[in-house]
Design a protein around this motif. Structure first.
Motif, PDB file in Angstrom:
ATOM      1  N   MET A   1       0.924  -1.304  -0.046  1.00  8.55           N
ATOM      2  CA  MET A   1      -0.207   0.109  -0.143  1.00  8.55           C
ATOM      3  C   MET A   1       0.900   1.298   0.153  1.00  8.55           C
ATOM      4  O   MET A   1       1.814   1.470   0.790  1.00  8.55           O
ATOM      5  CB  MET A   1      -0.982  -0.021   1.179  1.00  8.55           C
ATOM      6  N   GLU A   2       0.556   2.233  -0.952  1.00  5.23           N
ATOM      7  CA  GLU A   2       1.428   3.307  -1.199  1.00  5.23           C
ATOM      8  C   GLU A   2       1.060   4.349   0.246  1.00  5.23           C
ATOM      9  O   GLU A   2      -0.006   4.512   0.549  1.00  5.23           O
ATOM     10  CB  GLU A   2       1.015   4.224  -2.299  1.00  5.23           C
ATOM     11  N   GLU A   3       2.013   4.938   0.722  1.00  5.78           N
ATOM     12  CA  GLU A   3       1.741   5.844   2.016  1.00  5.78           C
ATOM     13  C   GLU A   3       1.344   7.300   1.328  1.00  5.78           C
ATOM     14  O   GLU A   3       1.928   7.872   0.270  1.00  5.78           O
ATOM     15  CB  GLU A   3       2.957   6.049   2.689  1.00  5.78           C
ATOM     16  N   THR A   4       0.447   7.726   1.820  1.00  6.80           N
ATOM     17  CA  THR A   4      -0.312   9.151   1.581  1.00  6.80           C
ATOM     18  C   THR A   4       0.567  10.409   1.997  1.00  6.80           C
ATOM     19  O   THR A   4       1.102  10.044   3.225  1.00  6.80           O
ATOM     20  CB  THR A   4      -1.696   9.237   2.174  1.00  6.80           C
ATOM     21  N   THR A   5       1.125  10.943   1.029  1.00  3.96           N
ATOM     22  CA  THR A   5       1.837  12.152   1.236  1.00  3.96           C
ATOM     23  C   THR A   5       1.129  13.594   1.371  1.00  3.96           C
ATOM     24  O   THR A   5       0.595  13.722   0.494  1.00  3.96           O
ATOM     25  CB  THR A   5       3.097  12.277   0.159  1.00  3.96           C
ATOM     26  N   PHE A   6       1.359  14.127   2.506  1.00  2.00           N
ATOM     27  CA  PHE A   6       0.477  15.610   2.722  1.00  2.00           C
ATOM     28  C   PHE A   6       1.296  16.608   2.372  1.00  2.00           C
ATOM     29  O   PHE A   6       2.550  16.313   2.222  1.00  2.00           O
ATOM     30  CB  PHE A   6       0.062  15.593   4.299  1.00  2.00           C
ATOM     31  N   MET A   7       0.654  17.503   1.624  1.00  4.41           N
ATOM     32  CA  MET A   7       1.162  18.836   1.405  1.00  4.41           C
ATOM     33  C   MET A   7       1.584  19.588   2.915  1.00  4.41           C
ATOM     34  O   MET A   7       0.990  19.375   3.624  1.00  4.41           O
ATOM     35  CB  MET A   7       0.336  19.883   0.808  1.00  4.41           C
ATOM     36  N   ARG A   8       2.780  19.918   2.884  1.00  9.89           N
ATOM     37  CA  ARG A   8       3.300  20.747   3.911  1.00  9.89           C
ATOM     38  C   ARG A   8       2.746  22.260   3.725  1.00  9.89           C
ATOM     39  O   ARG A   8       3.291  22.955   2.961  1.00  9.89           O
ATOM     40  CB  ARG A   8       5.067  20.859   3.982  1.00  9.89           C
ATOM     41  N   THR A   9       1.855  22.522   4.452  1.00  8.85           N
ATOM     42  CA  THR A   9       1.134  23.802   4.477  1.00  8.85           C
ATOM     43  C   THR A   9       1.401  24.591   5.579  1.00  8.85           C
ATOM     44  O   THR A   9       1.083  24.252   6.734  1.00  8.85           O
ATOM     45  CB  THR A   9      -0.244  23.538   4.109  1.00  8.85           C
ATOM     46  N   ALA A  10       2.226  25.839   5.443  1.00  5.73           N
ATOM     47  CA  ALA A  10       2.455  26.757   6.346  1.00  5.73           C
ATOM     48  C   ALA A  10       1.457  27.545   6.646  1.00  5.73           C
ATOM     49  O   ALA A  10       0.859  28.101   5.658  1.00  5.73           O
ATOM     50  CB  ALA A  10       3.643  27.430   6.219  1.00  5.73           C
ATOM     51  N   ILE A  11       1.063  28.191   7.769  1.00  4.75           N
ATOM     52  CA  ILE A  11       0.136  29.023   8.359  1.00  4.75           C
ATOM     53  C   ILE A  11       0.596  30.282   8.591  1.00  4.75           C
ATOM     54  O   ILE A  11       1.676  30.166   9.624  1.00  4.75           O
ATOM     55  CB  ILE A  11      -0.987  28.404   9.498  1.00  4.75           C
ATOM     56  N   LEU A  12       0.102  31.381   8.152  1.00  6.40           N
ATOM     57  CA  LEU A  12       0.865  32.755   8.407  1.00  6.40           C
ATOM     58  C   LEU A  12      -0.248  33.769   8.536  1.00  6.40           C
ATOM     59  O   LEU A  12      -1.415  33.794   7.941  1.00  6.40           O
ATOM     60  CB  LEU A  12       1.442  33.144   7.109  1.00  6.40           C
ATOM     61  N   THR A  13       0.106  34.603   9.701  1.00  3.94           N
ATOM     62  CA  THR A  13      -0.948  35.676   9.951  1.00  3.94           C
ATOM     63  C   THR A  13      -0.036  36.779  10.337  1.00  3.94           C
ATOM     64  O   THR A  13       1.040  36.800   9.975  1.00  3.94           O
ATOM     65  CB  THR A  13      -1.748  35.086  11.198  1.00  3.94           C
ATOM     66  N   ASP A  14      -0.650  37.862  10.875  1.00  6.78           N
ATOM     67  CA  ASP A  14      -0.085  39.133  11.454  1.00  6.78           C
ATOM     68  C   ASP A  14      -0.694  39.158  12.877  1.00  6.78           C
ATOM     69  O   ASP A  14      -1.311  38.840  13.320  1.00  6.78           O
ATOM     70  CB  ASP A  14      -0.466  40.338  10.648  1.00  6.78           C
ATOM     71  N   THR A  15       0.239  40.215  13.245  1.00  5.49           N
ATOM     72  CA  THR A  15      -0.335  40.576  14.931  1.00  5.49           C
ATOM     73  C   THR A  15      -1.360  41.132  15.040  1.00  5.49           C
ATOM     74  O   THR A  15      -1.844  41.455  16.431  1.00  5.49           O
ATOM     75  CB  THR A  15       1.080  41.202  15.465  1.00  5.49           C
ATOM     76  N   ASN A  16      -2.196  41.376  14.242  1.00 10.08           N
ATOM     77  CA  ASN A  16      -3.350  41.795  14.651  1.00 10.08           C
ATOM     78  C   ASN A  16      -4.401  40.787  14.982  1.00 10.08           C
ATOM     79  O   ASN A  16      -5.677  41.050  15.487  1.00 10.08           O
ATOM     80  CB  ASN A  16      -4.278  42.311  13.152  1.00 10.08           C
TER      81      ASN A  16
END
Length: 295
Positions: A1-16
């Motif tokens: 069975m192939e292992e599922t590879t997730f996208m590496r998703t960064a979360i970015l916001t601001d100090t507001n």
């Protein structure tokens, strides 16, 4: 069975969002420190200016304004994040109805070939913080940047914020109230209660003194939960407080007042960002209710 590879998703916001640089590192997210201009000097929140620094400048009645991060600063940070091993970025700035940061970022993202998603979540302060935490949770669960952006925007208006302003000085300087109206309101101790329901800051009520303003905000939150959010399960709602209190005891008093009114919720307090404080002035009180993702 192939292992599922997730996208590496960064979360970015601001100090507001009210999230400090230290807290962002702890949460595993990225953050842009928003600029604050005092006189002719520009400072970055949590890097070169603290809330106490800003409040002292306000006590001196200095010229203070908020600003936006430069396009170069934003793209340099995006490039750095993508170069560090992330496949994509979800950037969640403050509401497009309150600042041009969101629209500017969306234009910059067009040059990134679908690797940067700018979510116009129509939120700020404690409600924006909740969106960021939701986004991080979704990224950890393997959702793609496109899926996270779509879900954030789909539920963007499931939030209410109320803010009561003790001093009208900076609303007057920002052109949100005329000098004559500010002078009259000061004489009779009339305080505005403002609301943010997505896109913009609107007048909600005017009360004699801060205590009545606080009571009005609590009643407004209770009404929102009873009406607008009646179809959202209790466990998917968060009630939180914020403010620009100089005295920590005053901040705790406000938090406790809201806790007493909402005993079934765990009420926390966060300082309003320096960018928001530039407009509200010192000793403003705020509170919000917001829908969170189902865990």
């Amino acid at each position: 069975m192939e292992e599922t590879t997730f996208m590496r998703t960064a979360i970015l916001t601001d100090t507001n969002s009210g999230i400090s640089l230290e807290k962002a590192e702890e949460l595993g997210i990225f953050i842009i420190p928003m600029p604050v201009v005092i006189g002719e000097d520009t400072y970055l929140e949590y890097k070169s200016i603290t809330h106490d620094d800003l409040y002292r400048a306000m006590r001196r009645h200095l010229d203070i304004s908020s600003s936006q991060p430069s396009p170069g600063f934003v793209t340099d940070l995006w490039n750095s994040i993508l170069a560090s091993g992330y496949d994509e970025i979800v950037y969640i700035p403050m509401s497009s109805g309150l600042s041009g940061s969101c629209h500017n970022a969306a234009a910059l993202a067009e040059d990134y070939g679908g690797r940067v998603y700018v979510a116009d979540n129509h939120r700020i302060s404690v409600t924006l913080e909740t969106s960021v935490l939701d986004a991080k949770y979704m990224a950890d669960c393997g959702l793609t940047g496109r899926e996270i952006k779509d879900r954030l925007e789909r539920h963007a208006y499931d939030a209410s914020i109320y803010i009561s302003v003790d001093s009208l000085e900076y609303l007057k300087k920002g052109g949100r109230i005329t000098p004559a109206a500010a002078a009259f309101a000061t004489v009779i101790n009339l305080k505005p209660v403002l609301t943010i329901q997505g896109d913009k800051l609107d007048s909600f009520a005017k009360m004699r003194g801060m205590k009545l303003c606080e009571k009005k905000m609590i009643e407004a939150l209770q009404n929102d939960i009873r009406t607008r959010f009646s179809d959202i399960p209790h466990g998917q709602l968060v009630v939180a407080t914020a403010g620009t209190f100089e005295n920590p005891a005053d901040a705790e008093s406000w938090r406790q007042a809201v806790q007493d009114a909402f005993p079934d919720y765990n009420i926390r307090y966060s300082p309003l960002s320096c960018s928001i404080a530039c407009h509200t002035g010192i000793n403003a009180a705020g509170a919000g209710v917001v829908r969170i993702e189902k865990r």
